[in-house]
Design a protein around this motif. Structure first.
Motif, PDB file in Angstrom:
ATOM      1  N   THR A 130      14.818  -1.767   5.441  1.00 29.80           N
ATOM      2  CA  THR A 130      14.260  -0.715   6.219  1.00 29.80           C
ATOM      3  C   THR A 130      13.529   0.260   5.094  1.00 29.80           C
ATOM      4  N   GLY A 131      12.760   0.974   5.714  1.00 34.50           N
ATOM      5  CA  GLY A 131      11.731   2.145   4.841  1.00 34.50           C
ATOM      6  C   GLY A 131      11.847   3.425   5.444  1.00 34.50           C
ATOM      7  N   PRO A 132      11.358   4.393   4.804  1.00 32.48           N
ATOM      8  CA  PRO A 132      11.455   5.833   5.298  1.00 32.48           C
ATOM      9  C   PRO A 132      10.546   5.934   6.407  1.00 32.48           C
ATOM     10  N   GLU A 133      10.998   6.837   7.487  1.00 35.26           N
ATOM     11  CA  GLU A 133       9.969   7.188   8.502  1.00 35.26           C
ATOM     12  C   GLU A 133       8.764   8.138   8.375  1.00 35.26           C
ATOM     13  N   ALA A 134       9.004   9.059   7.281  1.00 36.98           N
ATOM     14  CA  ALA A 134       8.024   9.788   6.520  1.00 36.98           C
ATOM     15  C   ALA A 134       7.440   8.956   5.622  1.00 36.98           C
ATOM     16  N   GLU A 135       6.502   8.667   5.660  1.00 32.78           N
ATOM     17  CA  GLU A 135       5.843   7.488   4.791  1.00 32.78           C
ATOM     18  C   GLU A 135       4.358   8.178   4.226  1.00 32.78           C
ATOM     19  N   THR A 136       4.163   7.526   2.914  1.00 33.16           N
ATOM     20  CA  THR A 136       2.968   7.977   2.448  1.00 33.16           C
ATOM     21  C   THR A 136       1.625   7.610   3.100  1.00 33.16           C
ATOM     22  N   GLU A 142      -3.627   2.840   3.726  1.00 33.20           N
ATOM     23  CA  GLU A 142      -4.558   2.133   2.539  1.00 33.20           C
ATOM     24  C   GLU A 142      -3.896   0.645   1.973  1.00 33.20           C
ATOM     25  N   ALA A 143      -2.854   0.770   1.588  1.00 34.28           N
ATOM     26  CA  ALA A 143      -2.042  -0.440   1.139  1.00 34.28           C
ATOM     27  C   ALA A 143      -2.067  -1.671   1.981  1.00 34.28           C
ATOM     28  N   VAL A 144      -2.275  -1.365   3.202  1.00 32.61           N
ATOM     29  CA  VAL A 144      -2.404  -2.458   4.122  1.00 32.61           C
ATOM     30  C   VAL A 144      -3.704  -2.592   4.692  1.00 32.61           C
ATOM     31  N   ASN A 145      -4.564  -2.560   3.878  1.00 37.64           N
ATOM     32  CA  ASN A 145      -6.077  -2.734   4.285  1.00 37.64           C
ATOM     33  C   ASN A 145      -6.715  -1.693   5.179  1.00 37.64           C
ATOM     34  N   ILE A 146      -6.251  -0.232   5.362  1.00 41.18           N
ATOM     35  CA  ILE A 146      -6.795   0.427   6.182  1.00 41.18           C
ATOM     36  C   ILE A 146      -7.175   1.781   5.514  1.00 41.18           C
ATOM     37  N   PRO A 147      -8.327   1.547   4.789  1.00 42.70           N
ATOM     38  CA  PRO A 147      -8.760   2.891   4.044  1.00 42.70           C
ATOM     39  C   PRO A 147      -9.093   4.030   4.874  1.00 42.70           C
ATOM     40  N   LYS A 148      -9.424   5.004   4.364  1.00 39.64           N
ATOM     41  CA  LYS A 148      -9.512   6.357   4.878  1.00 39.64           C
ATOM     42  C   LYS A 148     -10.495   6.464   6.105  1.00 39.64           C
ATOM     43  N   ASP A 149     -11.620   5.608   5.811  1.00 40.36           N
ATOM     44  CA  ASP A 149     -12.844   5.893   7.030  1.00 40.36           C
ATOM     45  C   ASP A 149     -12.698   4.731   7.822  1.00 40.36           C
ATOM     46  N   THR A 169       3.072   5.214  11.433  1.00 37.18           N
ATOM     47  CA  THR A 169       2.660   4.466  12.799  1.00 37.18           C
ATOM     48  C   THR A 169       3.235   3.160  13.024  1.00 37.18           C
ATOM     49  N   HIS A 170       3.472   2.396  11.980  1.00 34.16           N
ATOM     50  CA  HIS A 170       4.076   1.156  12.418  1.00 34.16           C
ATOM     51  C   HIS A 170       4.881   0.715  11.319  1.00 34.16           C
ATOM     52  N   THR A 171       5.870  -0.312  11.413  1.00 28.19           N
ATOM     53  CA  THR A 171       6.830  -1.041  10.381  1.00 28.19           C
ATOM     54  C   THR A 171       6.082  -1.789   9.329  1.00 28.19           C
ATOM     55  N   SER A 172       4.747  -1.906   9.531  1.00 33.85           N
ATOM     56  CA  SER A 172       4.163  -2.735   8.388  1.00 33.85           C
ATOM     57  C   SER A 172       4.028  -2.019   7.402  1.00 33.85           C
ATOM     58  N   ALA A 173       4.351  -0.558   7.375  1.00 29.49           N
ATOM     59  CA  ALA A 173       4.327  -0.014   6.024  1.00 29.49           C
ATOM     60  C   ALA A 173       5.471  -0.463   5.059  1.00 29.49           C
ATOM     61  N   VAL A 174       6.673  -1.004   5.712  1.00 29.20           N
ATOM     62  CA  VAL A 174       7.574  -1.592   5.139  1.00 29.20           C
ATOM     63  C   VAL A 174       7.118  -2.873   4.127  1.00 29.20           C
ATOM     64  N   CYS A 190      12.192  -5.970   9.493  1.00 33.86           N
ATOM     65  CA  CYS A 190      12.177  -4.545   9.194  1.00 33.86           C
ATOM     66  C   CYS A 190      12.105  -3.751  10.515  1.00 33.86           C
ATOM     67  N   PRO A 191      13.382  -3.345  10.770  1.00 27.82           N
ATOM     68  CA  PRO A 191      13.599  -2.499  12.127  1.00 27.82           C
ATOM     69  C   PRO A 191      13.572  -1.096  12.219  1.00 27.82           C
ATOM     70  N   GLY A 192      12.778  -0.444  12.889  1.00 29.23           N
ATOM     71  CA  GLY A 192      12.741   1.085  12.515  1.00 29.23           C
ATOM     72  C   GLY A 192      11.877   1.917  13.667  1.00 29.23           C
TER      73      GLY A 192
END
Ligand code: FA5
Length: 341
Positions: A130-136, A142-149, A169-174, A190-192
């Protein structure tokens, strides 16, 4: 004096018999045999009796004392027995009484569905992480290939908590947390809860996802298909088929949306089917081969390892499994709804 003793003894025996409690029996003992009791009072007159009579009176007095004590001991035993009977009777449980109706709690369909999903993938060797719901912003985007713009940010309307921090916005952050903290092979589930600014009969601002990630040497698209087919059959029935439709997610390449055959229609889709709306297929998740950019960010060599990832909405699966028509029912806490599970 003998007459006095006779009267006292007879009266005392009657009072002992009449006693209804241990307390009243004790009162009788004090009033007859106590230091200032009736017997002592009578014996005070012994001094005025001729010496030759005294032994006889003494013997009669002792005999009455013995009789009274004996009667008291018997009465005491009988009162104690009655008190014990009464206590046992008052503590007895009447098992013939009808029980009071009690409301029994049950697990929420989201919990049972999440556990079922984890159980199926657990059999394939996936560990829960599991990972946190408040995520960076970095790990969520960014790290999953979705840059700012990147236009993909608009696909998931985001709740921002502060500079650089979002409600994920998704568990892909984990996924990225796993890749950065573990050595390959990685096989995790990763459920959450996740959050998006979204609300209607099939979308909720807070909902649940389960993400899967398998990274190892030689992991192929066909492995992804095999794993998802196994999962779909375990969840929806042995006859279930799956199909992959090409789709776009920035963190996978190639990417696909995965449908399962409609379990209501079976092999022949029915025009009037309310579950699949006559198409014969139900979309359940997004998936694909992990994008090489994610491996680079995590410090893996994309020439050495490959991997697949998938992500599904738990509410969506629970709605399909239990034929729930409106997703919002799951968050209203209505016991008439919850009592059905
Ligand atoms: C994703 O969130 C991707 N991260 C999934 C993924 C993972 C793809 C790994 C590839 C590889 P998507 O936005 O489609 O994808 O959401 C996945 C599922 O979440 C959807 O199929 C849907 O069942 C569910 N979902 C999306 N938005 C909502 C919402 N607002 N309320 C309830 N369920 C939702």
């Amino acid at each position: 004096m003998l007459d006095q003793l006779e009267a006292l003894g007879g009266k005392a025996l009657n009072e002992v018999q009449a006693a209804t409690s241990l307390d009243s029996l004790e009162q009788v003992r004090i009033s007859v045999l106590g230091k200032k009791g009736g017997l002592s009072e009578v014996l005070k007159g012994l001094g005025s009796v001729p010496a030759t009579e005294r032994p006889k009176i003494g013997a009669v007095a002792n005999e009455w004392k013995r009789k009274i004590e004996e009667a008291m001991a018997l009465k005491k035993a009988s009162l104690e027995g009655a008190a014990l009977d009464q206590e046992i009777r008052s503590q007895r449980i009447d098992i013939t009484l009808p029980s009071r109706f009690s409301h029994r709690g049950a697990l929420h369909p989201i919990t049972t569905t999440t556990r079922k999903i984890a159980e199926v993938f657990g059999r394939l060797g996936f560990d829960v992480m599991t990972g946190p719901e408040a995520e960076t912003d970095f790990l969520n985007f960014e790290a999953v290939n979705i840059p700012k713009d990147h236009p993909a940010r608009d696909m998931q309307d985001t709740f921002f908590l502060g500079p650089g921090v979002v409600l994920r916005t998704h568990t892909s952050a984990v996924q990225m947390r796993a890749l950065r903290s573990r050595e390959w092979p990685v096989r995790i589930l990763c459920p959450g809860a996740v959050y998006r600014c979204d609300q209607d009969a099939t979308h909720s601002p807070m909902f649940h996802q389960v993400e899967g990630l398998w990274v190892d040497r030689h992991v192929k698209m066909s492995d992804l298909k095999g794993v998802l087919e196994f999962f779909a059959r375990e969840l929806f029935g042995a006859e279930t088929r799956i199909r992959l439709r090409p789709s776009y997610f920035p963190f996978v390449e190639p990417g696909a949306e995965v449908d399962v055959s409609c379990f209501q229609c079976g092999t022949s889709p029915k025009h009037e089917c309310r579950v699949c709306k006559g198409t014969g297929w139900l979309e359940i998740l997004g998936a694909g081969m992990v994008h090489p950019k994610l491996f680079e960010v995590a410090g893996y060599d994309p020439r050495e390892v490959t991997g697949f990832a998938f992500g599904m909405g738990v509410e969506r699966i629970a709605m399909l499994l239990h034929r729930i028509p409106d997703l919002r029912l799951m968050f209203q806490g209505d016991v008439r709804f919850l009592g059905q599970f």
